[in-house]
Structure formats: structure tokens, C-alpha cells
Motif scaffolding. Sequence first.
Motif, PDB file in Angstrom:
ATOM      1  N   ILE A 140       0.837  -1.200   0.000  1.00 16.69           N
ATOM      2  CA  ILE A 140       0.000   0.000   0.000  1.00 16.69           C
ATOM      3  C   ILE A 140       0.872   1.250   0.000  1.00 16.69           C
ATOM      4  O   ILE A 140       0.584   2.228  -0.703  1.00 16.69           O
ATOM      5  CB  ILE A 140      -0.952  -0.008   1.215  1.00 16.69           C
ATOM      6  CG1 ILE A 140      -1.981  -1.131   1.061  1.00 16.69           C
ATOM      7  CG2 ILE A 140      -1.665   1.340   1.355  1.00 16.69           C
ATOM      8  CD1 ILE A 140      -2.900  -1.300   2.255  1.00 16.69           C
ATOM      9  N   VAL A 141       1.956   1.222   0.776  1.00 19.09           N
ATOM     10  CA  VAL A 141       2.886   2.361   0.815  1.00 19.09           C
ATOM     11  C   VAL A 141       3.464   2.617  -0.574  1.00 19.09           C
ATOM     12  O   VAL A 141       3.577   3.770  -1.012  1.00 19.09           O
ATOM     13  CB  VAL A 141       4.011   2.102   1.837  1.00 19.09           C
ATOM     14  CG1 VAL A 141       5.151   3.099   1.641  1.00 19.09           C
ATOM     15  CG2 VAL A 141       3.468   2.215   3.252  1.00 19.09           C
ATOM     16  N   MET A 142       3.838   1.558  -1.289  1.00 19.57           N
ATOM     17  CA  MET A 142       4.397   1.718  -2.633  1.00 19.57           C
ATOM     18  C   MET A 142       3.406   2.383  -3.573  1.00 19.57           C
ATOM     19  O   MET A 142       3.769   3.268  -4.364  1.00 19.57           O
ATOM     20  CB  MET A 142       4.810   0.358  -3.194  1.00 19.57           C
ATOM     21  CG  MET A 142       6.002  -0.258  -2.495  1.00 19.57           C
ATOM     22  SD  MET A 142       6.336  -1.944  -3.075  1.00 19.57           S
ATOM     23  CE  MET A 142       7.562  -2.476  -1.873  1.00 19.57           C
ATOM     24  N   VAL A 143       2.134   1.968  -3.487  1.00 19.02           N
ATOM     25  CA  VAL A 143       1.106   2.547  -4.356  1.00 19.02           C
ATOM     26  C   VAL A 143       0.880   4.012  -4.007  1.00 19.02           C
ATOM     27  O   VAL A 143       0.837   4.885  -4.890  1.00 19.02           O
ATOM     28  CB  VAL A 143      -0.210   1.750  -4.240  1.00 19.02           C
ATOM     29  CG1 VAL A 143      -1.326   2.439  -5.035  1.00 19.02           C
ATOM     30  CG2 VAL A 143      -0.026   0.323  -4.732  1.00 19.02           C
ATOM     31  N   VAL A 144       0.744   4.313  -2.715  1.00 12.41           N
ATOM     32  CA  VAL A 144       0.495   5.683  -2.281  1.00 12.41           C
ATOM     33  C   VAL A 144       1.703   6.564  -2.567  1.00 12.41           C
ATOM     34  O   VAL A 144       1.559   7.717  -2.988  1.00 12.41           O
ATOM     35  CB  VAL A 144       0.139   5.713  -0.781  1.00 12.41           C
ATOM     36  CG1 VAL A 144       0.033   7.147  -0.272  1.00 12.41           C
ATOM     37  CG2 VAL A 144      -1.168   4.970  -0.531  1.00 12.41           C
ATOM     38  N   GLY A 158       3.935   6.218  -4.934  1.00 17.68           N
ATOM     39  CA  GLY A 158       4.072   6.473  -6.364  1.00 17.68           C
ATOM     40  C   GLY A 158       2.946   7.302  -6.938  1.00 17.68           C
ATOM     41  O   GLY A 158       3.149   8.098  -7.856  1.00 17.68           O
ATOM     42  N   GLY A 159       1.748   7.129  -6.392  1.00 19.16           N
ATOM     43  CA  GLY A 159       0.575   7.834  -6.906  1.00 19.16           C
ATOM     44  C   GLY A 159      -0.466   6.856  -7.388  1.00 19.16           C
ATOM     45  O   GLY A 159      -0.291   6.252  -8.456  1.00 19.16           O
ATOM     46  N   PRO A 160      -1.537   6.637  -6.609  1.00 20.45           N
ATOM     47  CA  PRO A 160      -2.564   5.664  -6.996  1.00 20.45           C
ATOM     48  C   PRO A 160      -3.333   6.083  -8.239  1.00 20.45           C
ATOM     49  O   PRO A 160      -3.478   7.271  -8.523  1.00 20.45           O
ATOM     50  CB  PRO A 160      -3.479   5.614  -5.762  1.00 20.45           C
ATOM     51  CG  PRO A 160      -3.256   6.919  -5.063  1.00 20.45           C
ATOM     52  CD  PRO A 160      -1.841   7.298  -5.327  1.00 20.45           C
ATOM     53  N   GLY A 161      -3.796   5.077  -8.971  1.00 25.23           N
ATOM     54  CA  GLY A 161      -4.600   5.344 -10.161  1.00 25.23           C
ATOM     55  C   GLY A 161      -3.788   5.783 -11.360  1.00 25.23           C
ATOM     56  O   GLY A 161      -4.316   6.405 -12.276  1.00 25.23           O
ATOM     57  N   THR A 162      -2.491   5.451 -11.388  1.00 22.50           N
ATOM     58  CA  THR A 162      -1.631   5.872 -12.493  1.00 22.50           C
ATOM     59  C   THR A 162      -0.905   4.713 -13.170  1.00 22.50           C
ATOM     60  O   THR A 162      -0.370   4.882 -14.259  1.00 22.50           O
ATOM     61  CB  THR A 162      -0.569   6.873 -11.998  1.00 22.50           C
ATOM     62  OG1 THR A 162       0.224   6.252 -10.976  1.00 22.50           O
ATOM     63  CG2 THR A 162      -1.221   8.134 -11.433  1.00 22.50           C
ATOM     64  N   LEU A 163      -0.835   3.569 -12.522  1.00 16.42           N
ATOM     65  CA  LEU A 163      -0.131   2.372 -12.983  1.00 16.42           C
ATOM     66  C   LEU A 163       1.390   2.557 -12.997  1.00 16.42           C
ATOM     67  O   LEU A 163       2.122   1.756 -12.418  1.00 16.42           O
ATOM     68  CB  LEU A 163      -0.619   1.930 -14.369  1.00 16.42           C
ATOM     69  CG  LEU A 163      -2.078   1.464 -14.458  1.00 16.42           C
ATOM     70  CD1 LEU A 163      -2.390   1.030 -15.887  1.00 16.42           C
ATOM     71  CD2 LEU A 163      -2.365   0.335 -13.490  1.00 16.42           C
ATOM     72  N   ALA A 164       1.869   3.611 -13.651  1.00 18.08           N
ATOM     73  CA  ALA A 164       3.310   3.856 -13.665  1.00 18.08           C
ATOM     74  C   ALA A 164       3.792   4.325 -12.297  1.00 18.08           C
ATOM     75  O   ALA A 164       4.916   4.029 -11.890  1.00 18.08           O
ATOM     76  CB  ALA A 164       3.663   4.888 -14.738  1.00 18.08           C
ATOM     77  N   GLY A 165       2.930   5.067 -11.589  1.00 17.21           N
ATOM     78  CA  GLY A 165       3.292   5.593 -10.282  1.00 17.21           C
ATOM     79  C   GLY A 165       3.684   4.520  -9.281  1.00 17.21           C
ATOM     80  O   GLY A 165       4.742   4.621  -8.643  1.00 17.21           O
ATOM     81  N   PRO A 166       2.882   3.475  -9.088  1.00 17.34           N
ATOM     82  CA  PRO A 166       3.262   2.407  -8.159  1.00 17.34           C
ATOM     83  C   PRO A 166       4.565   1.713  -8.525  1.00 17.34           C
ATOM     84  O   PRO A 166       5.276   1.235  -7.637  1.00 17.34           O
ATOM     85  CB  PRO A 166       2.073   1.446  -8.240  1.00 17.34           C
ATOM     86  CG  PRO A 166       0.921   2.326  -8.587  1.00 17.34           C
ATOM     87  CD  PRO A 166       1.484   3.345  -9.534  1.00 17.34           C
ATOM     88  N   ILE A 167       4.890   1.626  -9.812  1.00 15.15           N
ATOM     89  CA  ILE A 167       6.184   1.061 -10.205  1.00 15.15           C
ATOM     90  C   ILE A 167       7.304   1.949  -9.678  1.00 15.15           C
ATOM     91  O   ILE A 167       8.278   1.473  -9.085  1.00 15.15           O
ATOM     92  CB  ILE A 167       6.271   0.919 -11.739  1.00 15.15           C
ATOM     93  CG1 ILE A 167       5.213  -0.068 -12.253  1.00 15.15           C
ATOM     94  CG2 ILE A 167       7.665   0.454 -12.152  1.00 15.15           C
ATOM     95  CD1 ILE A 167       5.163  -0.188 -13.769  1.00 15.15           C
TER      96      ILE A 167
END
Length: 333
Positions: free
Chosen positions: A265-269, A271-280
Motif C-alpha cells: 500500500i505504501v508503494m502505491v500511495v 508512487g501515486g494511486p490510479g496511475t499504474l506507472a506511479g506504483p512502479i
Amino acid sequence: MTDMTDATRVTAAATRPALSGRVKAALTLFVLFALMPPLASALNDPFYVLIGTRILAYAIAALALDLILGFGAMVSFGHAAYLGLGTYAVAILSGFGINDLLVQILAATAMSAVFAAVTGAISLRTRGVYFIMITLAFGQMAFFFFISLSAYGGDDGVALASRSTLLGMEVLKTDFGLYYTTLVMLIGLFFLCHRITKSRFGRVLTGIRENPTRMEAIGFAPFRYQLTAFVISGCITAMAGVVLANQAQFVSPAFMSWHKSGELIVMVVLGGPGTLAGPIAGAVAALLLEEWLGALSEHWKLFFGLFLVLMVLFSPNGITGLLKKLGFGEKQK
């Protein structure tokens, strides 16, 4: 006639959709990922390839979680269970002499699909904190179930005799082979998720996130769409677990603890949720910070927590939002 042909070409080029910001960002990350092993060879430090493979695996898991968290507003606090199912699929099949990576991925996704269908069918009948707690409860059930399996080391886990094969070939035997195989998996899964979010299914899922009552009123069944997305996300996360088992050559219930779910969850938040590239990007940032801060102090989690607080305060949309503020990426509409 020539003028008409040229005009047609110009019109077609103008109407052809350009690459979106998230695809451009992802392609940039993929190029950087591809350059890491040659850089590690130049520096004569194979450790970078090992940590790079781990980053790629967690990037797959973060990408999968973003599919339901960022696009479906489903905060799953038990998603590491699917990561663990992927690792144990490798261990269990290896014990029976089945070492092919594709077979292990099929088994891991099948197990995760069943588990996600049961978990989602129950948890999706609730909302908010109740959904979070039910997914956490199912995750902990899986965690304690594998702790009880003494045949696979229980709480201590079990070491793998060797890495998996790929169609009978020992492609994954070298760190470079495992790294690039994982990178190909990440690229393929990114474009699969991108295609899903841009499809009718993805638009309905996003609409349910915004206003489930309205979507139900116009004829869509939120439960079916959310459950399907939940199962897809669980299956993709299990694939990350298969990679992690091969990278570490070790499997334990620690892969499916609630701490791991929190890290995803920390990785997604981050990077930016709802972006796909952000969590990467979030997976890259989180794991590199863990390595760097861990080398500086045994209290690295304190500094990492401070970093997260500052990110949330100054860039609520994570790294993606920060880049937009600095003038990179797509502008907010």
C-alpha cells in the motif's frame, strides 16, 4: 490527387492518439530497468541485479494492487496473501519435481483466483474500514495456515534446491536471466493493466469508484465488476510471488504477513494511486530508500516514516503528483 493523399495522412496523424503520460513514464522506467544489469557489470557489483530483480517483483505486486486501490477504491490490507501463495506454489510444485516457471505461474494464479474469489465475494459486501478488516482477516488466515505446514518449514520457511526452468531451459539460473525475464513480465503486465483500465470494463470500474449508486442506477452491477478486478489483481500479485521465490530461493510465511500488505500500500500511495506507472516508481523509491537508509542507521524506519509524512503533506498524489507540480507529465484537467 497527391494533395488529397497528403491531407489524408495529416488528418490521420492528427487523429491518432498520442502516448499517454503514464505510458511515457512507464517506458522511461522500463528503459532504465533494462540498463541496470549492464551498469552493474560495469561497476562489477552483481548486488544491483539482485536488488533490481526484487524491485521488479514488488513493482508487479504494486501494479496489481493499484488496479483495485487506485481505480476501484478497494483498500486491500491482505494482498500479501497472494504474494505468499505465489511463493508457496513454487515450493510445493518443486517438491513434486515440477520446476517449469510457466506451470508454477499457472498454479499460483489458479490458487490465487480461488482465494481472491472467496475473499472478494465476502469482503465486497462491505465498505470502508469493514472491507479493510475483512481482507486483513483473510490474509492473516492464509499466513497462519502456512505457518502450520511443518512439511514446508512452518514459521522458519524452506529453502529451494534450485531456481525454476523455463520451457526446460535454465534461463533463470543466472541473475541476469531472472532479471530480464521479470522485466518482460512487468512490461507485459503493465500493458495488460493499461488496456484493462482503458477498456469499457475499466471505465465502469472507475465510475463505480466515483459513484457506485449512480452506476447501479444506469444498469451496471458494481459487485461483479469489483470482484472481477479483485481476482485479476490477486492473480497478478501471485506472479510477483513466483519471481520472489526464485530470487530469494527461499519461501516463508513472512511473504504474506500484514506488514508486507502495508508495504505494498505504501508503494502505491508513494508512487501515486490510479496511475499504474506511479506504483512502479513507488516500488523503486521504497526499496531503494530501505536499502540506503538501512545502511546508514538501524533506525531507518523512523526516517522512512518521516519521508512518507512529508510526501503526503507536500504531494498527496505521490511521486506522480510531484512530477506534475514540477512541470513533468500530463497536466491536471
